[in-house]
Motif scaffolding. Sequence first.
Motif, PDB file in Angstrom:
ATOM      1  N   ILE A   1      42.405  43.885  38.666  1.00 45.79           N
ATOM      2  CA  ILE A   1      41.039  43.688  39.160  1.00 45.79           C
ATOM      3  C   ILE A   1      40.092  44.726  38.576  1.00 45.79           C
ATOM      4  CG2 ILE A   1      39.556  43.773  41.191  1.00 45.79           C
ATOM      5  CD1 ILE A   1      41.165  41.270  41.209  1.00 45.79           C
TER       6      ILE A   1
ATOM      7  N   LEU B   1      35.968  45.710  39.074  1.00 42.59           N
ATOM      8  CA  LEU B   1      34.834  45.434  39.963  1.00 42.59           C
ATOM      9  C   LEU B   1      33.872  46.606  39.939  1.00 42.59           C
ATOM     10  CD1 LEU B   1      33.523  43.685  42.269  1.00 42.59           C
ATOM     11  CD2 LEU B   1      34.866  45.078  43.868  1.00 42.59           C
TER      12      LEU B   1
ATOM     13  N   ILE C   1      32.590  38.907  48.049  1.00 44.94           N
ATOM     14  CA  ILE C   1      33.848  38.494  47.431  1.00 44.94           C
ATOM     15  C   ILE C   1      34.314  37.239  48.139  1.00 44.94           C
ATOM     16  CG2 ILE C   1      36.203  39.162  46.853  1.00 44.94           C
ATOM     17  CD1 ILE C   1      35.305  42.093  47.103  1.00 44.94           C
TER      18      ILE C   1
ATOM     19  N   VAL D   1      31.639  37.568  43.576  1.00 47.05           N
ATOM     20  CA  VAL D   1      32.893  37.649  42.833  1.00 47.05           C
ATOM     21  C   VAL D   1      33.849  36.625  43.431  1.00 47.05           C
ATOM     22  CG1 VAL D   1      34.843  39.117  42.188  1.00 47.05           C
ATOM     23  CG2 VAL D   1      32.536  40.102  42.363  1.00 47.05           C
TER      24      VAL D   1
ATOM     25  N   THR E   1      37.629  35.325  43.536  1.00 50.61           N
ATOM     26  CA  THR E   1      38.983  35.738  43.204  1.00 50.61           C
ATOM     27  C   THR E   1      39.978  34.653  43.589  1.00 50.61           C
ATOM     28  OG1 THR E   1      39.400  36.807  45.346  1.00 50.61           O
ATOM     29  CG2 THR E   1      38.419  38.164  43.609  1.00 50.61           C
TER      30      THR E   1
ATOM     31  N   VAL F   1      40.125  38.220  39.189  1.00 44.45           N
ATOM     32  CA  VAL F   1      38.734  37.777  39.253  1.00 44.45           C
ATOM     33  C   VAL F   1      38.573  36.593  38.307  1.00 44.45           C
ATOM     34  CG1 VAL F   1      36.334  38.385  38.773  1.00 44.45           C
ATOM     35  CG2 VAL F   1      37.848  40.051  39.884  1.00 44.45           C
TER      36      VAL F   1
ATOM     37  N   ARG G   1      32.462  36.047  38.083  1.00 47.52           N
ATOM     38  CA  ARG G   1      31.531  36.944  38.750  1.00 47.52           C
ATOM     39  C   ARG G   1      30.157  36.741  38.135  1.00 47.52           C
ATOM     40  NH1 ARG G   1      34.359  42.200  37.728  1.00 47.52           N
ATOM     41  NH2 ARG G   1      35.900  40.967  36.651  1.00 47.52           N
TER      42      ARG G   1
END
Length: 284
Positions: free
Chosen positions: A37, A39, A49, A226, A228, A233, A236
């Motif tokens: 990940i 971010l 998220i 984002v 997931t 991910v 985004r």
Amino acid sequence: MSSPDLLPLDTPAASAALVALRDVHLTFGTTPVLRGIDLDVHRGQAVSIIGPSGSGKSTLLRCISGLLRPQRGSVTVDGIRVDQLTTEADTIALRKRIGFVFQQYNLFPHLSVLDNLTAAPVRVLGRTKQEAEADAHALLKKVGLADKAHAYPGQLSGGQQQRVAIARALAMRPELILFDEVTSALDPETVGEVLNVIGELVDDGLTCVLVTHEMAFARAISDAVVFTEHGVVVERGPAEQVFSSPVSARTRAFLSRALSGHTGTRPPAYAPWHAAFASAAFAV
């Protein structure tokens, strides 16, 4: 936010973000939960998220707060290498700066609302009882519960308890606040009162990271979204772009299902987010 007791981030590019995760991996037993990940969350941003259950969303928040430590990768908060903290004192120092509002309210049932809000500022931050109580009353007014200071959690509705939990997190004056599915345990009639409080915090410029299944709300208040799935991910971008024209077919499929519940009926118009809930632009 600097402290000589905490380890500084040694990567200048990552330090530009208030929160930066790089190649974060975490496995529970033999089950990979996070699989690389990345971010970034910048100061003053609201980042939502989203994704299916089991995609690692809540685990991400726990890594940011230091509740979980990844086996690989880096987690930084305002230049502090969270994944490299070595002492309980360092971890506590970090958590003073991060508010965390959980799915369950986790209020102390034997304490009044006022005492729930003042316990940590007095014991952890060293504030006087008078200062802490003044802050607590101001926060209860902010979340619409000025008349509940002397009530006990068991006397409040779920929505009221969650608003108290938000006020309790704010009582520590955090620079960052994490919300983990804070409406999922609430009756639909009380969801709006909690969303309104969060929306006002976003308007005030507080940096927020939200894990949420409230898609219309996420679209309305987020600077970035984002998506997931399976610990990675998938997509985004700015909220409007992700919701109106997602690049990934997987994102489109998820949003199509997630927003299908809004077809025919709309949630009540919770000001100031009525425009988002009333909008016809839910199609993906």
